[in-house]
Design a protein around this motif. Structure first.
Motif, PDB file in Angstrom:
ATOM      1  N   ALA A  58     -33.735  13.209  84.691  1.00 18.54           N
ATOM      2  CA  ALA A  58     -33.728  12.232  85.784  1.00 18.54           C
ATOM      3  C   ALA A  58     -34.188  10.869  85.280  1.00 18.54           C
ATOM      4  O   ALA A  58     -33.643   9.827  85.678  1.00 18.54           O
ATOM      5  CB  ALA A  58     -34.631  12.702  86.921  1.00 18.54           C
ATOM      6  N   GLY A  59     -35.192  10.852  84.399  1.00 17.38           N
ATOM      7  CA  GLY A  59     -35.664   9.594  83.819  1.00 17.38           C
ATOM      8  C   GLY A  59     -34.586   8.904  83.015  1.00 17.38           C
ATOM      9  O   GLY A  59     -34.411   7.678  83.082  1.00 17.38           O
ATOM     10  N   ALA A  61     -31.351   9.298  83.479  1.00 20.45           N
ATOM     11  CA  ALA A  61     -30.338   8.861  84.447  1.00 20.45           C
ATOM     12  C   ALA A  61     -30.774   7.569  85.147  1.00 20.45           C
ATOM     13  O   ALA A  61     -29.962   6.676  85.406  1.00 20.45           O
ATOM     14  CB  ALA A  61     -30.083   9.965  85.476  1.00 20.45           C
ATOM     15  N   TYR A  62     -32.063   7.473  85.462  1.00 20.20           N
ATOM     16  CA  TYR A  62     -32.629   6.260  86.069  1.00 20.20           C
ATOM     17  C   TYR A  62     -32.418   5.065  85.147  1.00 20.20           C
ATOM     18  O   TYR A  62     -32.031   3.970  85.593  1.00 20.20           O
ATOM     19  CB  TYR A  62     -34.111   6.498  86.333  1.00 20.20           C
ATOM     20  N   GLN A  85     -26.298   4.998  91.819  1.00 15.91           N
ATOM     21  CA  GLN A  85     -26.391   6.450  91.946  1.00 15.91           C
ATOM     22  C   GLN A  85     -25.260   7.142  91.192  1.00 15.91           C
ATOM     23  O   GLN A  85     -25.473   8.204  90.597  1.00 15.91           O
ATOM     24  CB  GLN A  85     -26.370   6.843  93.427  1.00 15.91           C
ATOM     25  N   ALA A  88     -26.130   7.190  87.530  1.00 15.47           N
ATOM     26  CA  ALA A  88     -27.138   8.220  87.275  1.00 15.47           C
ATOM     27  C   ALA A  88     -26.507   9.617  87.317  1.00 15.47           C
ATOM     28  O   ALA A  88     -26.762  10.462  86.440  1.00 15.47           O
ATOM     29  CB  ALA A  88     -28.258   8.124  88.307  1.00 15.47           C
ATOM     30  N   ALA A 116     -32.727  16.900  89.452  1.00 15.17           N
ATOM     31  CA  ALA A 116     -32.596  15.685  88.648  1.00 15.17           C
ATOM     32  C   ALA A 116     -31.918  14.577  89.454  1.00 15.17           C
ATOM     33  O   ALA A 116     -32.337  13.412  89.410  1.00 15.17           O
ATOM     34  CB  ALA A 116     -31.804  15.972  87.371  1.00 15.17           C
ATOM     35  N   ALA A 120     -33.793  11.094  90.467  1.00 15.30           N
ATOM     36  CA  ALA A 120     -33.185   9.820  90.049  1.00 15.30           C
ATOM     37  C   ALA A 120     -32.871   8.944  91.257  1.00 15.30           C
ATOM     38  O   ALA A 120     -33.105   7.731  91.232  1.00 15.30           O
ATOM     39  CB  ALA A 120     -31.919  10.083  89.234  1.00 15.30           C
ATOM     40  N   ASN A 121     -32.348   9.553  92.314  1.00 15.32           N
ATOM     41  CA  ASN A 121     -32.017   8.783  93.525  1.00 15.32           C
ATOM     42  C   ASN A 121     -33.262   8.166  94.167  1.00 15.32           C
ATOM     43  O   ASN A 121     -33.218   7.038  94.673  1.00 15.32           O
ATOM     44  CB  ASN A 121     -31.289   9.673  94.531  1.00 15.32           C
ATOM     45  N   LEU A 185     -40.027   6.026  84.686  1.00 16.05           N
ATOM     46  CA  LEU A 185     -39.983   6.772  85.943  1.00 16.05           C
ATOM     47  C   LEU A 185     -41.088   7.820  85.898  1.00 16.05           C
ATOM     48  O   LEU A 185     -41.148   8.636  84.977  1.00 16.05           O
ATOM     49  CB  LEU A 185     -38.614   7.440  86.111  1.00 16.05           C
ATOM     50  N   THR A 228     -42.012   8.200  91.846  1.00 12.47           N
ATOM     51  CA  THR A 228     -41.015   8.804  92.747  1.00 12.47           C
ATOM     52  C   THR A 228     -41.644   9.469  93.962  1.00 12.47           C
ATOM     53  O   THR A 228     -41.016   9.549  95.021  1.00 12.47           O
ATOM     54  CB  THR A 228     -40.163   9.838  91.997  1.00 12.47           C
TER      55      THR A 228
END
Length: 706
Positions: A58-59, A61-62, A85, A88, A116, A120-121, A185, A228
């Motif tokens: 997720a980090g 993707a961010y 989004q 990501a 994830a 990320a969202n 993140l 987050t």
């Protein structure tokens, strides 16, 4: 001060790096070395990677979403939340199954993916809500996602390895200062006291690397943390920690960085250095580290993913470790310890002493699906596992756990055949798993049977053919990305066609990949688009002539990258046929004749006029495909672009045989062969074929002809 190593030529650099177990350093490598030397050894010397959690992915993707935002900002373009989004999500969906770390709270790969995406969202939403933290201080964006390898000097010492840097953003502030921005993140903000001690070393690494490459001074480094989990008190989700890089701060952080960096450089310069395990390290899976430690005492060099230039040093080191360990403990004791360590690595079947068959059965059993692998077939680039399903088990459920099976087998993906395979009179569900190539399937002229062109060998060791005499399989479509094996397969087919006695072969080669055939009298090669259009027009005329005269002669037409050629061919008014024709008469004139004044005969008036229109290249190709089969034309059309704009439904109707080598996305595979799977192929000739001659889609390894 400029590093002396910046003056080295390529030979000097290679000689220098040959003395070290790694080829570069970075802040993350130094921090890993300080925290746990054994993890550093595992990750950076032996390239044994740990699985990545949903939070880690997720980090990443961010960062991809912010890369899009700041790239657009640099170009004066706005970015909305949907685009961020999507960026990501694309990164998350591109991750192969073998990198995900499953756990009790996330027992399936899909659970990891879902989490994830959600994390990320949240980060993206926080960023857009509080983006003023950035924008209120930025005049303009100077660079985004810089990837640098820089020779730098730290604390007055030239470091003998290049520093690898990944810099998120470089900006010019409203105060006319130059700043590096780093995004993080987090699930919780870093403690304020810890921040002061930790970010300095990372900041000075960024600054020294950037200034070495661009010779431009950095005034500040910003670390922006995005939390987050929602703050109940409504306080900001983004915190900007700023490091002002004045002279005294630089000297302080260089001194703090130099000590661990120096220790790390000395360690990787010594093939006999003993890397210690830090049992108090809470960031590393202790069982995973001890399992790796045991592996280094038992495994051969081939069991590690080590680059060729480092193999001699690592192999020497590995032998010493093994000799020393066996002098104090027997292999049986070490194996038992390794197995004991593996028991404490939850949910990671890649480290378990289980066969692939057992791993598949275990994964499915974990989700309530009872199946038994009854047969295994090893192909050149993949293995096929035939599963007998327990009575009452829904076969469609297995596909839901495709990524979990791949994760257990430690491969990027697996393919589950849509149709059942009948073997020895019994139906089985087939799972195909890619593997490291065990060799090249060399071109073999003995495989040729009359006009049946061998394309490759399937996992059951059966030769896959394209029969030129079969009127239901006259033309073949081939698709595959760069490195997938498409061009090599075409070359193999041409060589078999020559051996089969095909005397007329036309090659349309707009990318000049087959110029080596120019000297062959039986092959006509055309590269320029004008020549391709002209020759295609002649082939259509020849086909019409054959149809009228009832002649059928085998002619092979190979059209490589036909989509690009069609896109660059003449269209519209460029196809108009313009001729000089009579457009009327000039007005009669009075002339002096023998008998006095006379009226002249009308004089024709000529002019250039459109008298017709030629067929386009695409139209001529379609005519040849539709009407050429009865007169002996056989066509291979190949492309890298698996797009519905290129491969339309109408186009596919004319290609009963469809071959798909590796493509980037599952949608590309669906466009070509009407089902996913080609995105999980290994490349280098690992392909799927759909043909009226075979039941379902067949996986095969293409022949290689040098």
């Amino acid at each position: 001060m400029s590093s002396i190593y910046k003056t080295y030529n390529q030979d000097q650099v290679e000689e220098l790096l040959s003395n070290y177990l790694i080829d570069s350093w970075s802040y993350s490598r130094v921090s890993t070395f300080v925290r746990n030397e054994k993890e550093f050894e595992m990750r950076y010397l032996y390239n044994e990677r740990s699985k990545s959690s949903a939070t880690t992915i997720a980090g990443q993707a961010y960062h991809k979403a912010l890369e899009l935002y700041f790239t657009n900002l640099m170009e004066g373009i706005g970015t909305d939340i949907a685009d961020m989004q999507q960026a990501a999500f694309d990164h998350i969906s591109d991750q192969s199954a073998d990198i995900w770390k499953i756990s009790k709270t996330r027992p399936t790969i899909q659970d990891c993916i879902n989490d994830a995406v959600a994390i990320a969202n949240k980060g993206i939403s926080n960023f857009l809500s509080e983006v003023k933290v950035y924008l209120s201080q930025i005049k303009r964006v100077l660079a985004v996602e810089l990837r640098l390898k820089a020779w730098i000097t730290v604390n007055g010492v030239d470091i003998p390895l290049p520093c690898y840097l990944a810099i998120d953003v470089v900006v010019e502030t409203i105060e006319d200062k130059r700043a590096i921005v780093d995004h993080k993140l987090r699930t919780a903000f870093t403690d304020e006291k810890e921040v002061k001690f930790t970010i300095g070393k990372q900041a000075i690494t960024y600054v020294k690397g950037y200034e070495s490459e661009f010779e431009e001074k950095i005034d500040e480094v910003w670390f922006v943390e995005n939390k987050t989990s929602k703050n109940k008190d409504g306080s900001p989700q983004l915190i900007l920690n700023k490091v002002v890089m004045d002279d005294s701060t630089r000297r302080l952080y260089e001194a703090i960085l130099y000590e661990p960096l120096r220790r790390m450089i000395l360690a990787v310069n010594d093939a006999d250095y003993v890397y210690l395990i830090n049992d108090n390290d809470n960031f590393t899976d202790k069982a995973e580290i001890y399992e790796f430690w045991a592996k280094t005492m038992l495994a051969e060099i081939e069991e590690f993913n080590i680059t060729e230039n480092k193999k001699p040093l690592i192999e020497k080191r590995l032998k010493k470790i093994r000799d020393a360990s066996l002098a104090t403990a027997t292999p049986r004791v070490i194996r038992n310890f390794k197995k004991y360590a593996q028991e404490f690595i939850p949910y990671d079947l890649t480290n378990k002493d289980m066969t692939n068959q057992e791993k598949i059965e275990h994964v499915l059993r974990s989700f309530g699906i009872i199946a038994k692998v009854q047969h295994t077939f090893d192909g050149y680039s993949s293995s096929s596992y035939l599963l007998e399903m327990n009575a009452g088990t829904s076969i469609s459920n297995v596909n839901k756990y495709r990524l979990d099976i791949a994760n257990a087998l430690n491969v990027p993906n697996v393919r589950i055949q849509k149709d059942l395979v009948v073997y020895e009179g019994k139906s089985y569900l087939t799972i195909e798993s890619g593997k490291k190539g065990t060799g090249i399937l060399l071109w073999d002229k003995s495989k040729l049977k009359d006009h049946k062109i061998p394309l490759g060998v399937d996992n059951f060791q059966q030769t896959v053919y394209w029969d030129l005499d079969n009127h239901s399989t006259p033309h073949m479509l081939i698709c595959g990305a760069t490195g997938s094996g498409k061009s090599v397969s075409i070359k193999s087919t041409v060589e078999y066609a020559l051996k089969a006695g095909i005397h007329e072969i036309y090659m349309f080669d707009p990318k000049y990949e087959f110029t080596s055939y120019n000297s062959n009298p039986r092959i006509s090669v055309f590269n320029e688009i004008e020549n391709i259009e002209e020759e295609m027009e002649k082939l259509v005329a020849e086909m019409e002539k054959r149809v009228k005269e009832g002649i059928s002669t085998k002619t092979l037409v190979i059209f490589d990258e036909f989509a690009d050629a069609v896109a660059n061919s003449k269209k519209g008014k460029e196809l108009d046929i313009i001729e000089e024709v009579q457009v009327g008469f000039y007005a009669p004139k009075k002339i002096q004749g023998m008998f006095g004044e006379e009226i002249s005969d009308p004089i024709p008036k000529m002019g250039m006029k459109v008298t017709g229109r030629k067929n386009s290249l695409e139209e001529n190709l379609r005519i040849l495909l539709q009407k050429g089969r009865s007169s002996g034309f056989r066509i291979i059309a190949a492309t890298q672009r698996a797009s519905t704009k290129v491969i339309t439904g109408d186009a596919k109707v004319n290609f009963p045989v469809q071959v798909c080598f590796r493509v980037p996305k599952d949608i590309d595979s669906i466009v070509v062969i009407d089902e996913p799977g080609a995105e999980s192929l290994n490349g280098r000739g690992d392909g799927l074929i759909k043909s009226p001659e075979y039941l379902g889609v067949v996986r095969f390894q293409a022949f290689y002809k040098d």
